[in-house]
Design a protein around this motif. Structure first.
Motif, PDB file in Angstrom:
ATOM      1  N   LEU A  63      20.164 -17.736  39.294  1.00  0.00           N
ATOM      2  CA  LEU A  63      20.643 -17.612  40.666  1.00  0.00           C
ATOM      3  C   LEU A  63      20.065 -16.353  41.317  1.00  0.00           C
ATOM      4  CD1 LEU A  63      22.412 -18.556  42.997  1.00  0.00           C
ATOM      5  CD2 LEU A  63      24.306 -17.299  41.961  1.00  0.00           C
ATOM      6  N   ASP A  64      20.063 -15.261  40.577  1.00  0.00           N
ATOM      7  CA  ASP A  64      19.497 -14.012  41.085  1.00  0.00           C
ATOM      8  C   ASP A  64      18.019 -14.196  41.430  1.00  0.00           C
ATOM      9  OD1 ASP A  64      19.219 -11.250  41.672  1.00  0.00           O
ATOM     10  OD2 ASP A  64      18.532 -10.875  39.629  1.00  0.00           O
ATOM     11  N   ASP A  65      17.280 -14.825  40.533  1.00  0.00           N
ATOM     12  CA  ASP A  65      15.855 -15.057  40.777  1.00  0.00           C
ATOM     13  C   ASP A  65      15.644 -15.949  42.002  1.00  0.00           C
ATOM     14  OD1 ASP A  65      15.328 -13.551  38.536  1.00  0.00           O
ATOM     15  OD2 ASP A  65      15.047 -15.277  37.228  1.00  0.00           O
ATOM     16  N   ALA A  66      16.458 -16.999  42.112  1.00  0.00           N
ATOM     17  CA  ALA A  66      16.330 -17.929  43.243  1.00  0.00           C
ATOM     18  C   ALA A  66      16.662 -17.236  44.560  1.00  0.00           C
ATOM     19  CB  ALA A  66      17.243 -19.138  43.039  1.00  0.00           C
ATOM     20  N   LEU A  67      17.732 -16.442  44.577  1.00  0.00           N
ATOM     21  CA  LEU A  67      18.111 -15.740  45.807  1.00  0.00           C
ATOM     22  C   LEU A  67      17.041 -14.723  46.224  1.00  0.00           C
ATOM     23  CD1 LEU A  67      21.927 -15.167  45.232  1.00  0.00           C
ATOM     24  CD2 LEU A  67      20.844 -16.763  46.821  1.00  0.00           C
ATOM     25  N   THR A  68      16.455 -14.060  45.243  1.00  0.00           N
ATOM     26  CA  THR A  68      15.386 -13.111  45.541  1.00  0.00           C
ATOM     27  C   THR A  68      14.200 -13.830  46.162  1.00  0.00           C
ATOM     28  OG1 THR A  68      16.081 -11.727  43.693  1.00  0.00           O
ATOM     29  CG2 THR A  68      13.860 -11.373  44.533  1.00  0.00           C
ATOM     30  N   THR A  69      13.852 -14.987  45.615  1.00  0.00           N
ATOM     31  CA  THR A  69      12.748 -15.778  46.161  1.00  0.00           C
ATOM     32  C   THR A  69      13.051 -16.230  47.577  1.00  0.00           C
ATOM     33  OG1 THR A  69      12.167 -16.542  43.948  1.00  0.00           O
ATOM     34  CG2 THR A  69      11.305 -17.811  45.802  1.00  0.00           C
ATOM     35  N   ILE A  70      14.256 -16.753  47.792  1.00  0.00           N
ATOM     36  CA  ILE A  70      14.646 -17.217  49.124  1.00  0.00           C
ATOM     37  C   ILE A  70      14.627 -16.067  50.121  1.00  0.00           C
ATOM     38  CG2 ILE A  70      16.581 -18.108  50.488  1.00  0.00           C
ATOM     39  CD1 ILE A  70      17.332 -19.795  48.000  1.00  0.00           C
ATOM     40  N   ALA A  71      15.190 -14.935  49.742  1.00  0.00           N
ATOM     41  CA  ALA A  71      15.250 -13.785  50.644  1.00  0.00           C
ATOM     42  C   ALA A  71      13.858 -13.312  51.041  1.00  0.00           C
ATOM     43  CB  ALA A  71      16.024 -12.643  49.987  1.00  0.00           C
ATOM     44  N   SER A  72      12.910 -13.405  50.132  1.00  0.00           N
ATOM     45  CA  SER A  72      11.555 -12.951  50.447  1.00  0.00           C
ATOM     46  C   SER A  72      10.828 -13.915  51.377  1.00  0.00           C
ATOM     47  CB  SER A  72      10.755 -12.753  49.166  1.00  0.00           C
ATOM     48  OG  SER A  72      10.486 -13.998  48.562  1.00  0.00           O
ATOM     49  N   MET A  73      11.335 -15.168  51.485  1.00  0.00           N
ATOM     50  CA  MET A  73      10.669 -16.173  52.303  1.00  0.00           C
ATOM     51  C   MET A  73      11.247 -16.277  53.716  1.00  0.00           C
ATOM     52  SD  MET A  73      10.433 -19.084  49.335  1.00  0.00           S
ATOM     53  CE  MET A  73       9.780 -20.345  50.378  1.00  0.00           C
ATOM     54  N   ASN A 139      13.312 -26.852  45.819  1.00  0.00           N
ATOM     55  CA  ASN A 139      12.351 -26.545  44.759  1.00  0.00           C
ATOM     56  C   ASN A 139      10.907 -26.803  45.161  1.00  0.00           C
ATOM     57  OD1 ASN A 139      14.289 -25.796  42.804  1.00  0.00           O
ATOM     58  ND2 ASN A 139      14.806 -27.949  42.553  1.00  0.00           N
ATOM     59  N   PHE A 140      10.681 -27.091  46.432  1.00  0.00           N
ATOM     60  CA  PHE A 140       9.341 -27.413  46.908  1.00  0.00           C
ATOM     61  C   PHE A 140       8.959 -26.508  48.072  1.00  0.00           C
ATOM     62  CE2 PHE A 140      10.837 -31.176  44.827  1.00  0.00           C
ATOM     63  CZ  PHE A 140       9.724 -31.754  44.266  1.00  0.00           C
ATOM     64  N   ARG A 149       5.675 -28.002  43.869  1.00  0.00           N
ATOM     65  CA  ARG A 149       6.994 -27.835  43.282  1.00  0.00           C
ATOM     66  C   ARG A 149       7.001 -26.523  42.520  1.00  0.00           C
ATOM     67  NH1 ARG A 149      10.138 -28.248  38.885  1.00  0.00           N
ATOM     68  NH2 ARG A 149      12.173 -29.258  39.108  1.00  0.00           N
ATOM     69  N   LYS A 150       8.058 -25.727  42.742  1.00  0.00           N
ATOM     70  CA  LYS A 150       8.201 -24.456  42.036  1.00  0.00           C
ATOM     71  C   LYS A 150       8.876 -24.703  40.695  1.00  0.00           C
ATOM     72  CE  LYS A 150      10.106 -23.089  45.872  1.00  0.00           C
ATOM     73  NZ  LYS A 150      10.902 -22.391  46.852  1.00  0.00           N
ATOM     74  N   THR A 151       8.349 -24.103  39.631  1.00  0.00           N
ATOM     75  CA  THR A 151       8.953 -24.238  38.310  1.00  0.00           C
ATOM     76  C   THR A 151       9.830 -23.018  38.043  1.00  0.00           C
ATOM     77  OG1 THR A 151       7.103 -23.136  37.200  1.00  0.00           O
ATOM     78  CG2 THR A 151       6.959 -25.541  37.459  1.00  0.00           C
ATOM     79  N   PRO A 152      10.754 -23.104  37.075  1.00  0.00           N
ATOM     80  CA  PRO A 152      11.641 -21.971  36.787  1.00  0.00           C
ATOM     81  C   PRO A 152      10.907 -20.687  36.420  1.00  0.00           C
ATOM     82  CG  PRO A 152      12.449 -23.954  35.720  1.00  0.00           C
ATOM     83  CD  PRO A 152      11.099 -24.284  36.296  1.00  0.00           C
ATOM     84  N   ASP A 153       9.712 -20.810  35.846  1.00  0.00           N
ATOM     85  CA  ASP A 153       8.952 -19.611  35.468  1.00  0.00           C
ATOM     86  C   ASP A 153       8.008 -19.164  36.587  1.00  0.00           C
ATOM     87  OD1 ASP A 153       7.130 -21.644  35.339  1.00  0.00           O
ATOM     88  OD2 ASP A 153       6.312 -21.073  33.388  1.00  0.00           O
ATOM     89  N   LEU A 154       8.292 -19.603  37.815  1.00  0.00           N
ATOM     90  CA  LEU A 154       7.554 -19.240  39.027  1.00  0.00           C
ATOM     91  C   LEU A 154       6.150 -19.832  39.087  1.00  0.00           C
ATOM     92  CD1 LEU A 154       8.706 -15.553  39.474  1.00  0.00           C
ATOM     93  CD2 LEU A 154       9.682 -17.618  40.459  1.00  0.00           C
ATOM     94  N   GLY A 155       5.893 -20.838  38.256  1.00  0.00           N
ATOM     95  CA  GLY A 155       4.625 -21.556  38.348  1.00  0.00           C
ATOM     96  C   GLY A 155       4.693 -22.560  39.490  1.00  0.00           C
TER      97      GLY A 155
END
Length: 171
Positions: A63-73, A139-140, A149-155
């Motif tokens: 969740l922390d990783d996802a929120l960080t990604t969303i916030a940066s976008m 996730n896309f 599609r974004k993978t959990p390891d940021l691929g």
């Protein structure tokens, strides 16, 4: 930052269980190196109407990783207010790895891509189907004409339809 934005209620999710218990005065601070740090956090807490601390193990920080990604976008033109983000956590994860057939002749990701491009859902889509498309779309992302599609390891995985994939393998 929360204080500068006049946030009144705050949920703090942290992977430092010891620190959370020390800040909440549930445990005694024994490490003299962090005494001032804990006291500083306690003083900051007094500036909120409501503050809650929640422990999340490092291994469960998706969740922390996802929120960080969303916030940066997200670009928010109003720096004084940020819309609340509501998150629904599902009990069971679902994974799809392969789609055998595309009976309507459209790529499997057609609805997600169309929703990105135009904001339009399929004609006869129910509210649950629309919700499902919105949920999957998290996730896309669309870059030009290409959907990834974004993978959990940021691929990143490039979305291709079965006919293009078949022609690639036949070469």
């Amino acid at each position: 930052m929360a204080i500068d934005m006049n946030v009144h209620e705050l949920l703090v999710i942290n992977d430092a269980d010891l620190l959370i218990h020390e800040v909440l005065v549930e445990w005694v601070v024994k490490n003299p190196k962090i005494t001032q740090y804990v006291q500083y956090i306690r003083n900051l807490c007094k500036r909120f109407h409501k503050i809650e601390f929640r422990y999340s193990p490092t291994t469960h920080n998706e969740l922390d990783d996802a929120l960080t990604t969303i916030a940066s976008m997200i670009e928010n033109p109003d720096a004084d207010y940020i819309d609340p983000l509501y998150i629904e956590v599902k009990e069971h994860q679902v994974h799809y790895s392969h789609v055998e057939a595309e009976p309507d002749g459209l790529p499997w990701y057609f609805d997600i891509k169309k929703c990105f491009e135009t904001g339009i859902y399929p004609k006869n889509a129910t509210s649950n189907q629309k919700k499902s498309i919105r949920h999957m779309a998290l996730n896309f992302f669309l870059k030009g004409e290409m959907l990834y599609r974004k993978t959990p390891d940021l691929g990143l995985l490039r979305c291709v339809d079965a006919t293009k994939l078949q022609s690639f393998w036949n070469k």
